[in-house]
Motif scaffolding. Structure first.
Motif, PDB file in Angstrom:
ATOM      1  N   MET A  64      12.198 -11.688  -4.702  1.00 20.33           N
ATOM      2  CA  MET A  64      11.778 -12.206  -6.000  1.00 20.33           C
ATOM      3  C   MET A  64      10.260 -12.363  -6.087  1.00 20.33           C
ATOM      4  N   GLY A  65       9.623 -12.732  -4.961  1.00 21.49           N
ATOM      5  CA  GLY A  65       8.186 -12.952  -4.986  1.00 21.49           C
ATOM      6  C   GLY A  65       7.377 -11.699  -5.237  1.00 21.49           C
ATOM      7  N   LEU A  66       7.959 -10.546  -4.942  1.00 23.64           N
ATOM      8  CA  LEU A  66       7.258  -9.281  -5.154  1.00 23.64           C
ATOM      9  C   LEU A  66       7.646  -8.616  -6.470  1.00 23.64           C
ATOM     10  N   GLY A  67       8.784  -8.990  -7.017  1.00 21.69           N
ATOM     11  CA  GLY A  67       9.282  -8.319  -8.203  1.00 21.69           C
ATOM     12  C   GLY A  67       8.358  -8.420  -9.403  1.00 21.69           C
ATOM     13  N   ASN A  68       7.939  -9.630  -9.738  1.00 27.14           N
ATOM     14  CA  ASN A  68       7.101  -9.811 -10.926  1.00 27.14           C
ATOM     15  C   ASN A  68       5.752  -9.098 -10.829  1.00 27.14           C
ATOM     16  N   PRO A  69       5.037  -9.179  -9.684  1.00 28.12           N
ATOM     17  CA  PRO A  69       3.775  -8.414  -9.587  1.00 28.12           C
ATOM     18  C   PRO A  69       3.982  -6.915  -9.773  1.00 28.12           C
ATOM     19  N   PHE A  70       5.059  -6.375  -9.211  1.00 25.65           N
ATOM     20  CA  PHE A  70       5.322  -4.945  -9.401  1.00 25.65           C
ATOM     21  C   PHE A  70       5.666  -4.632 -10.855  1.00 25.65           C
ATOM     22  N   GLU A  71       6.422  -5.518 -11.501  1.00 28.11           N
ATOM     23  CA  GLU A  71       6.748  -5.310 -12.917  1.00 28.11           C
ATOM     24  C   GLU A  71       5.476  -5.334 -13.763  1.00 28.11           C
ATOM     25  N   ALA A  72       4.532  -6.205 -13.381  1.00 21.62           N
ATOM     26  CA  ALA A  72       3.269  -6.272 -14.119  1.00 21.62           C
ATOM     27  C   ALA A  72       2.475  -4.973 -13.988  1.00 21.62           C
ATOM     28  N   GLU A  73       2.740  -4.214 -12.921  1.00 23.59           N
ATOM     29  CA  GLU A  73       2.092  -2.914 -12.753  1.00 23.59           C
ATOM     30  C   GLU A  73       2.833  -1.806 -13.501  1.00 23.59           C
ATOM     31  N   GLY A  74       3.925  -2.189 -14.168  1.00 22.41           N
ATOM     32  CA  GLY A  74       4.693  -1.190 -14.897  1.00 22.41           C
ATOM     33  C   GLY A  74       5.769  -0.517 -14.072  1.00 22.41           C
ATOM     34  N   ARG A  75       6.163  -1.113 -12.940  1.00 24.19           N
ATOM     35  CA  ARG A  75       7.162  -0.523 -12.065  1.00 24.19           C
ATOM     36  C   ARG A  75       8.529  -1.166 -12.294  1.00 24.19           C
ATOM     37  N   SER A  76       9.594  -0.428 -12.036  1.00 25.58           N
ATOM     38  CA  SER A  76      10.962  -0.939 -12.153  1.00 25.58           C
ATOM     39  C   SER A  76      11.380  -1.560 -10.829  1.00 25.58           C
ATOM     40  N   THR A  77      11.923  -2.773 -10.894  1.00 22.53           N
ATOM     41  CA  THR A  77      12.323  -3.481  -9.678  1.00 22.53           C
ATOM     42  C   THR A  77      13.722  -4.057  -9.829  1.00 22.53           C
ATOM     43  N   LYS A  78      14.323  -4.340  -8.696  1.00 18.74           N
ATOM     44  CA  LYS A  78      15.597  -5.049  -8.624  1.00 18.74           C
ATOM     45  C   LYS A  78      15.487  -6.080  -7.521  1.00 18.74           C
ATOM     46  N   TRP A  79      15.834  -7.345  -7.850  1.00 16.90           N
ATOM     47  CA  TRP A  79      15.788  -8.408  -6.848  1.00 16.90           C
ATOM     48  C   TRP A  79      16.891  -8.178  -5.820  1.00 16.90           C
ATOM     49  N   ASP A  92       0.839  -1.217   0.000  1.00 18.30           N
ATOM     50  CA  ASP A  92       0.000   0.000   0.000  1.00 18.30           C
ATOM     51  C   ASP A  92       0.865   1.254   0.000  1.00 18.30           C
ATOM     52  N   ARG A  93       1.967   1.234   0.767  1.00 13.55           N
ATOM     53  CA  ARG A  93       2.839   2.409   0.813  1.00 13.55           C
ATOM     54  C   ARG A  93       3.564   2.613  -0.515  1.00 13.55           C
ATOM     55  N   VAL A  94       3.902   1.522  -1.186  1.00 10.92           N
ATOM     56  CA  VAL A  94       4.515   1.645  -2.518  1.00 10.92           C
ATOM     57  C   VAL A  94       3.540   2.319  -3.473  1.00 10.92           C
ATOM     58  N   HIS A  95       2.290   1.891  -3.459  1.00 13.73           N
ATOM     59  CA  HIS A  95       1.287   2.487  -4.342  1.00 13.73           C
ATOM     60  C   HIS A  95       1.095   3.969  -4.024  1.00 13.73           C
ATOM     61  N   SER A  96       1.196   4.318  -2.743  1.00 18.79           N
ATOM     62  CA  SER A  96       1.047   5.717  -2.357  1.00 18.79           C
ATOM     63  C   SER A  96       2.280   6.547  -2.721  1.00 18.79           C
ATOM     64  N   ASP A  97       3.472   5.985  -2.504  1.00 18.13           N
ATOM     65  CA  ASP A  97       4.719   6.728  -2.733  1.00 18.13           C
ATOM     66  C   ASP A  97       5.117   6.766  -4.203  1.00 18.13           C
ATOM     67  N   ASN A  98       4.726   5.716  -4.948  1.00 17.23           N
ATOM     68  CA  ASN A  98       5.036   5.624  -6.383  1.00 17.23           C
ATOM     69  C   ASN A  98       6.525   5.868  -6.676  1.00 17.23           C
ATOM     70  N   PRO A  99       7.424   5.033  -6.106  1.00 14.10           N
ATOM     71  CA  PRO A  99       8.860   5.245  -6.317  1.00 14.10           C
ATOM     72  C   PRO A  99       9.288   4.883  -7.738  1.00 14.10           C
ATOM     73  N   ASP A 100      10.442   5.414  -8.146  1.00  9.68           N
ATOM     74  CA  ASP A 100      10.982   5.105  -9.470  1.00  9.68           C
ATOM     75  C   ASP A 100      11.594   3.709  -9.524  1.00  9.68           C
ATOM     76  N   LEU A 101      12.081   3.211  -8.379  1.00  6.48           N
ATOM     77  CA  LEU A 101      12.715   1.898  -8.332  1.00  6.48           C
ATOM     78  C   LEU A 101      12.361   1.226  -7.012  1.00  6.48           C
ATOM     79  N   ILE A 102      12.039  -0.077  -7.095  1.00  5.75           N
ATOM     80  CA  ILE A 102      11.721  -0.875  -5.905  1.00  5.75           C
ATOM     81  C   ILE A 102      12.753  -1.983  -5.793  1.00  5.75           C
ATOM     82  N   ILE A 103      13.431  -2.071  -4.660  1.00  6.76           N
ATOM     83  CA  ILE A 103      14.355  -3.172  -4.381  1.00  6.76           C
ATOM     84  C   ILE A 103      13.632  -4.118  -3.434  1.00  6.76           C
ATOM     85  N   CYS A 104      13.406  -5.359  -3.899  1.00 11.06           N
ATOM     86  CA  CYS A 104      12.529  -6.263  -3.159  1.00 11.06           C
ATOM     87  C   CYS A 104      12.897  -7.712  -3.432  1.00 11.06           C
TER      88      CYS A 104
END
Length: 433
Positions: A382-397, A368-380
């Motif tokens: 592996m289980g969270l990376g793909n769902p965030f990528e599907a939302e169009g967000r940039s992630t790093k495992w 919820d905080r990620v959706h509110s903050d809308n960061p440019d990059l999420i470091i998380c």
């Protein structure tokens, strides 16, 4: 402009600052279990064999983590607890003895056999330390047997290494009473990183220097009141406490990530051993300059970007400090599974007061905080990376920071590139309108 770390200033700043408010989270968490630390430990200590006492799920996890079939890698395997064991139709200690006997007959070169406890073995109360003691009596001195817990119950995956190293400390030989001051670097590092560090230590005139874990189980460093140690990884807190109980003195410093972190780390060691300032500057200057140039290549990619770090490996405070101070990023939140101020206090003191710090995990609220903050990059994880990528967000495992050699001057550019890569990839994939 890159901020140059001054050890004396950082120490005074840490003392002057009030304790940072930390958001405590106690909810659903998503991390690998401690068994996965075997992936780097069995490569590090090359005469050791890690025998997991667990279920088929443990075996499948290790297959997936290693990318190989069990027993294809030469120094780890799984002794599977099956239905006969669970039903009490077989004595589990007898079955374990048979597995160990067969293993050592096949692999007589093994000098250290490590029995690794898992969730299943702990749930059914299998006493692996007692089994290890019994087996050690049978097979030593040809092969020493020890045990530690790699269970994933309420832990994060890097704690497996901490438990292993803490279990090694009682077996470390006692340092001679008249031994000169020595240094132990604690935490598994790539061999190339160790070699680079030794060149710096030799230049500074610091020695003897030893590493834990060592490359061989038969060359554990001695420990005693003349031993000083410094952590190279932030997840080895239990091992640090075990070393202090044996009389060793801890050197506190930020971790050696980036030019600033590496310089602060070496400076803390040099100060402890009385190395003159001029000598320190002369020895470290070339490495510092190489690191600055390497990092500068990726600063334009990350400068001004916002980053959210989920709790995963316990490297998060160090990564946040590197990103904030050397790459010019805005840290929205830095989460860590466990926050030990004795270990990462120096890192927290270097973060801006605006950074939100969280300990533990409550996945839904963090999302919820990620959706509110809308960061440019999420470091998380592996289980969270793909769902965030599907939302169009940039992630790093975040697990990539554990498996990649990143410590020291020569790896500072690799660290910056690893973090910048998702943003560079997204820029390349943009389609013009």
């Amino acid at each position: 402009m890159t901020t140059i770390f001054d050890a004396s200033t950082a120490c005074s700043d840490t003392a002057a600052k009030p304790a940072r408010d930390v958001l405590k989270q106690r909810g659903q968490h998503e991390v690998f279990c401690g068994l996965t630390s075997i992936m780097w430990l069995h490569r590090k200590m090359q005469d050791a064999f890690f025998l997991i006492v667990g279920s088929r799920t443990c075996a499948h996890l290790m297959q997936s983590a290693a990318g190989v079939m069990i027993f294809a890698e030469p120094r780890f395997a799984t002794a599977i607890i099956d239905e006969r064991d669970l039903a009490g139709m077989a004595d589990m200690n007898d079955e374990l003895d048979k597995v160990v006997t067969r293993l050592l007959a096949r692999r007589p070169e093994i000098k250290l056999l490590v029995l690794v406890g898992s969730c299943p073995s702990e749930v059914i109360k299998l006493d692996l330390p007692r089994a290890a003691s019994r087996l050690n009596g049978e097979h030593s001195p040809a092969c020493r047997v020890m045990a530690y817990s790699g269970s994933g119950i309420e832990t994060t995956f890097t704690q497996g290494e901490d438990n292993f190293l803490a279990a090694l400390v009682p077996d470390m030989p006692a340092e001679a009473a008249d031994a000169p001051a020595s240094l132990v670097v604690v935490g598994a590092l790539g061999d190339v990183v160790e070699d680079q560090m030794m060149r710096v230590f030799d230049g500074l005139g610091i020695g003897p220097v030893r590493f834990l874990p060592s490359r061989s189980s038969t060359t554990l460093p001695p420990v005693g009141p003349n031993t000083r140690f410094i952590l190279a990884q932030p997840w080895v807190g239990a091992c640090a406490q075990a070393l202090e109980r044996r009389g060793a003195q801890r050197i506190s410093a930020p971790f050696p990530l980036g030019e600033e972190g590496a310089t602060a780390w070496y400076r803390a060691i040099a100060d402890s051993f009385g190395v003159p300032e001029a000598k320190f500057d002369a020895i470290t200057a070339p490495g510092r300059e190489r690191a600055r140039r390497a990092v500068a290549r990726y600063r334009p990619v990350l400068e001004g970007k916002s980053v959210f770090l989920f709790p995963d490996s316990q490297l998060e405070p160090s990564l946040a400090r590197f990103l904030s101070r050397e790459m010019g990023t805005s840290i929205v939140e830095v989460g860590t599974p466990y926050l030990n101020r004795d270990v990462v206090g120096a890192e927290l003191a270097l973060l801006p007061d605006t950074v939100r710090v969280s300990e533990g995990q409550d996945v839904e609220r963090q999302i919820d905080r990620v959706h509110s903050d809308n960061p440019d990059l999420i470091i998380c994880g592996m289980g969270l990376g793909n769902p965030f990528e599907a939302e169009g967000r940039s992630t790093k495992w975040s697990i990539e920071f554990v498996f990649t050699p990143l410590q020291g001057y020569e790896q500072a550019g690799d660290l910056a590139e690893l973090i910048a890569r998702p943003l560079m990839r997204r820029e390349l994939l943009k389609v013009g309108s």
